[in-house]
Design an enzyme around this catalytic site. Structure first.
Site, PDB file in Angstrom:
ATOM      1  N   CYS A   1       3.798   4.835 -16.755  1.00 49.78           N
ATOM      2  CA  CYS A   1       4.535   4.897 -15.490  1.00 49.78           C
ATOM      3  C   CYS A   1       3.694   5.563 -14.405  1.00 49.78           C
ATOM      4  O   CYS A   1       3.242   6.701 -14.576  1.00 49.78           O
ATOM      5  CB  CYS A   1       5.837   5.674 -15.691  1.00 49.78           C
ATOM      6  SG  CYS A   1       6.709   5.933 -14.125  1.00 49.78           S
TER       7      CYS A   1
ATOM      8  N   CYS B   1       5.404   9.030 -12.897  1.00 53.66           N
ATOM      9  CA  CYS B   1       5.493  10.282 -13.639  1.00 53.66           C
ATOM     10  C   CYS B   1       4.375  11.217 -13.165  1.00 53.66           C
ATOM     11  O   CYS B   1       3.393  10.764 -12.571  1.00 53.66           O
ATOM     12  CB  CYS B   1       5.352   9.997 -15.141  1.00 53.66           C
ATOM     13  SG  CYS B   1       6.892   9.417 -15.909  1.00 53.66           S
TER      14      CYS B   1
ATOM     15  N   HIS C   1      11.365  10.894 -16.111  1.00 54.23           N
ATOM     16  CA  HIS C   1      11.422   9.423 -16.121  1.00 54.23           C
ATOM     17  C   HIS C   1      12.809   8.884 -16.467  1.00 54.23           C
ATOM     18  O   HIS C   1      13.176   7.793 -16.023  1.00 54.23           O
ATOM     19  CB  HIS C   1      10.392   8.898 -17.133  1.00 54.23           C
ATOM     20  CG  HIS C   1      10.213   7.412 -17.100  1.00 54.23           C
ATOM     21  ND1 HIS C   1       9.316   6.790 -16.256  1.00 54.23           N
ATOM     22  CD2 HIS C   1      10.824   6.412 -17.798  1.00 54.23           C
ATOM     23  CE1 HIS C   1       9.374   5.473 -16.439  1.00 54.23           C
ATOM     24  NE2 HIS C   1      10.274   5.217 -17.372  1.00 54.23           N
TER      25      HIS C   1
ATOM     26  N   ASN D   1      16.723   0.741  -4.957  1.00 49.72           N
ATOM     27  CA  ASN D   1      17.083  -0.370  -5.835  1.00 49.72           C
ATOM     28  C   ASN D   1      17.112   0.202  -7.246  1.00 49.72           C
ATOM     29  O   ASN D   1      16.152   0.827  -7.668  1.00 49.72           O
ATOM     30  CB  ASN D   1      16.033  -1.479  -5.793  1.00 49.72           C
ATOM     31  CG  ASN D   1      15.876  -2.091  -4.407  1.00 49.72           C
ATOM     32  OD1 ASN D   1      16.837  -2.142  -3.653  1.00 49.72           O
ATOM     33  ND2 ASN D   1      14.675  -2.539  -4.081  1.00 49.72           N
TER      34      ASN D   1
ATOM     35  N   HIS E   1      11.150   4.327 -13.365  1.00 52.58           N
ATOM     36  CA  HIS E   1      11.267   5.723 -12.951  1.00 52.58           C
ATOM     37  C   HIS E   1      12.240   5.852 -11.764  1.00 52.58           C
ATOM     38  O   HIS E   1      12.177   5.054 -10.835  1.00 52.58           O
ATOM     39  CB  HIS E   1       9.881   6.245 -12.552  1.00 52.58           C
ATOM     40  CG  HIS E   1       9.805   7.730 -12.465  1.00 52.58           C
ATOM     41  ND1 HIS E   1       9.145   8.498 -13.393  1.00 52.58           N
ATOM     42  CD2 HIS E   1      10.313   8.602 -11.555  1.00 52.58           C
ATOM     43  CE1 HIS E   1       9.250   9.775 -13.055  1.00 52.58           C
ATOM     44  NE2 HIS E   1       9.952   9.869 -11.938  1.00 52.58           N
TER      45      HIS E   1
ATOM     46  N   HIS F   1      13.526   6.248  -8.505  1.00 50.43           N
ATOM     47  CA  HIS F   1      12.867   6.353  -7.204  1.00 50.43           C
ATOM     48  C   HIS F   1      13.557   5.450  -6.190  1.00 50.43           C
ATOM     49  O   HIS F   1      14.287   4.536  -6.542  1.00 50.43           O
ATOM     50  CB  HIS F   1      11.390   5.949  -7.313  1.00 50.43           C
ATOM     51  CG  HIS F   1      11.183   4.471  -7.474  1.00 50.43           C
ATOM     52  ND1 HIS F   1      11.484   3.786  -8.637  1.00 50.43           N
ATOM     53  CD2 HIS F   1      10.722   3.527  -6.609  1.00 50.43           C
ATOM     54  CE1 HIS F   1      11.204   2.498  -8.492  1.00 50.43           C
ATOM     55  NE2 HIS F   1      10.752   2.312  -7.266  1.00 50.43           N
TER      56      HIS F   1
ATOM     57  N   GLN G   1      12.925   3.927  -1.846  1.00 48.76           N
ATOM     58  CA  GLN G   1      11.870   3.508  -0.936  1.00 48.76           C
ATOM     59  C   GLN G   1      12.303   3.751   0.508  1.00 48.76           C
ATOM     60  O   GLN G   1      13.490   3.894   0.797  1.00 48.76           O
ATOM     61  CB  GLN G   1      11.560   2.023  -1.125  1.00 48.76           C
ATOM     62  CG  GLN G   1      11.011   1.669  -2.495  1.00 48.76           C
ATOM     63  CD  GLN G   1      10.665   0.190  -2.595  1.00 48.76           C
ATOM     64  OE1 GLN G   1       9.730  -0.272  -1.955  1.00 48.76           O
ATOM     65  NE2 GLN G   1      11.420  -0.551  -3.378  1.00 48.76           N
TER      66      GLN G   1
END
Lengths: 363, 363
Positions: free
Chosen positions: B74, B77, B136, B176, B187, B189, B191
């Site tokens: 990933c 991470c 994660h 998303n 992971h 997250h 945007q």
């Protein structure tokens, strides 16, 4: 072409569109739907979204609709061998019938009847299913041109009929193909929606065309076609009456527009020569698409027609065929930017996909 | 909150947002990105779609972006154990950095530089990745409220910074979540997009709000909130400063809007009390959503903010969280009607999903 209208057991209309050969050998008058079929309650309504000034359909009766049945239980195959499907006949060429689970219907469940307000109205309209062939395993892209021509006759007929309904404002003819885009029945078929409003996208198109006319005095669709023909690099194929191109600002990884050289508002306005010319161009495009990834391409094929009552001089007929497949094993999803903001990000250059499709054209 | 700006090996900016506790114990000044990282060419452009009068981004360099790597590779991470990721530190609270495969960038590949015309322009803008946690496997919905508060600080900071860029017209903060909607990195997250244009959806919103004001003299967002509060049946939860409701004309099977009681144009305009109040309401909504189908719900969470330069008195800040999941094993696809015509058909009544979410609220 022979057109015969009949009724299914629950009162829904079904129409056979038969080729001359089939018409000469097949009697449809002795066939009827003997199923014990309950009338489906349609409680659909439309609601006004004030934040966007758009209508949204709420059709909660559709949750229970048929979902990916095995091929031997396909409701779109002909009846036979003791099994009764949505089509009573033992065989057919092209058949059209009212959807059993419609988003809009001409009869609305009285129990769900609502007072009409500025904000909500009954979901009046009509939703039809168009079966392109009785053969479960032959997709549109592998049908012979004569069959596509017959399907086009059916599209024209249904567009005219639905446009004549007093509560229909726009007729949308389309095909969804492939499980990747949510198709719930594998049998080759398309759909027709008669909407009780002008759709959001068509409203935008009319608005853009109106501004273009006010600014330039010219027709937007004619100008766009002339511009694509002049550029040349995004043309996929063309014929005497049709041009197929990837638009300059394509939203989707695969996107082709088929536009008649002479602008008309809708399918019924196409003359015979233009209709005869269509199947060859369309099949070339679909077959090139299918050869992109050595697998049938999932796609949406969407006929844009002018609204029934307004802006008929502004919006011109064209077909938009597009796919969410952006690589052999990758799909383009409508995530935050597209679904949240309506801002499309296309990972494939239109010129590149046009060149790839040209190279994949059948010879 | 401590904010530290640094650079990755290829020049992209990375910002740490540290809690007070972390700030007291962690020195970020000794950590740097020692990878041998090539500068990625960004050849993005925006093209004007004349038929809809909308901008579309063409970002063909993105095709090669990282796609569903295994968890032990990933890139979001922390670095450690000999492996270097996008985040040089061994641990972090919240970290934000410029996307390595951006749809829009502030440096455009000179080789791809285009003459600016009315039809095409370089894809100037900025795309950032926001990591909510170094863990994660802990999604947003299971983070503690203090962490959501820190994420909100980062969103506010980035919204203000991106709005200050001369080529950015609108800032979009979103998450998303779930492979079902195309997330390519597992992971937790989100945007941030700084667009070089006002997005199509926000343009529609501004237009609807303008017409409403001209007609009534009132604010559309205040009126909508008052109407939802009066109706009551679609309210999911509320607090001193926030109301969470399923909108009257919801498009998606699961859709909740979070709106501050006092209208503001954007995240930086929220005062401290309203910010402090947010995490609790948001977590309640996300946890209720996750309990709908006994599985983490795939969703898009989209912050609507006013454009940077125009219509700031018309478009009000609100968060739209929605899911394509319409049953435990069924997704809502954007097929013909939605993708072709922009006409949404929702199979679930807004009042029904609101009641289900209320019943699923954590106690």
């Amino acid at each position: 072409m022979r057109r015969i209208s009949t009724r299914l057991a629950d009162g829904r209309e079904l129409l056979y569109f038969d080729s001359e050969v089939t018409a000469a050998s097949t009697d449809r008058s002795t066939v009827f739907d003997s199923r014990d079929l309950e009338v489906t309650a349609t409680a659909s309504e439309i609601r006004h979204d004030a934040l966007l000034d758009e209508w949204v359909a709420i059709a909660s009766h559709r949750q229970g609709r048929t979902h990916l049945p095995p091929a031997d239980q396909c409701p779109l195959c002909p009846s036979g061998g003791g099994r009764q499907t949505e089509v009573p006949a033992e065989d057919y060429d092209v058949v059209v019938f009212e959807n059993r689970f419609p988003s809009f219907a001409s009869r609305v469940d009285p129990a769900a009847e609502l007072p009409e307000t500025d904000e909500r109205r009954p979901g009046l309209g009509r939703c039809e299913v168009v079966c392109f062939t009785s053969d479960h395993d032959t997709p549109m892209s592998r049908l012979p041109p004569e069959r596509i021509r017959l399907v086009l006759d059916a599209w024209v007929d249904r567009s005219a009929d639905l446009a004549a309904l007093p509560f229909v404002e726009q007729v949308f003819v389309f095909e969804n193909r492939g499980e990747e885009i949510g198709v719930t029945l594998g049998h080759p078929h398309g759909q027709i929606y008669g909407y009780p409003f002008v759709t959001p996208r068509t409203q935008l198109m009319a608005q853009a065309a109106r501004r273009h006319r006010e600014r330039t005095g010219r027709d937007l669709y004619a100008d766009q076609l002339a511009r694509e023909l002049a550029d040349g690099c995004r043309i996929v194929t063309s014929s005497q009456h049709w041009v197929a191109y990837v638009p300059f600002a394509a939203r989707w990884p695969v996107e082709v527009h088929l536009q008649p050289r002479r602008a008309v508002p809708d399918l019924p306005s196409l003359d015979a020569a233009v209709r005869d010319d269509f199947p060859h161009v369309y099949l070339d495009v679909l077959r090139a698409m299918d050869s992109l990834y050595d697998a049938p391409l999932p796609y949406i094929s969407a006929w844009h027609q002018a609204p029934v009552r307004v802006d008929r001089d502004l919006v011109s007929l064209h077909l938009e065929v597009f796919s969410i497949k952006r690589a052999a094993s990758k799909l383009k999803f409508l995530a935050g930017s597209e679904s949240g903001m309506g801002a499309f990000v296309n990972d494939i250059a239109p010129e590149q996909i046009a060149a790839t499709l040209r190279a994949a054209l059948p010879r």
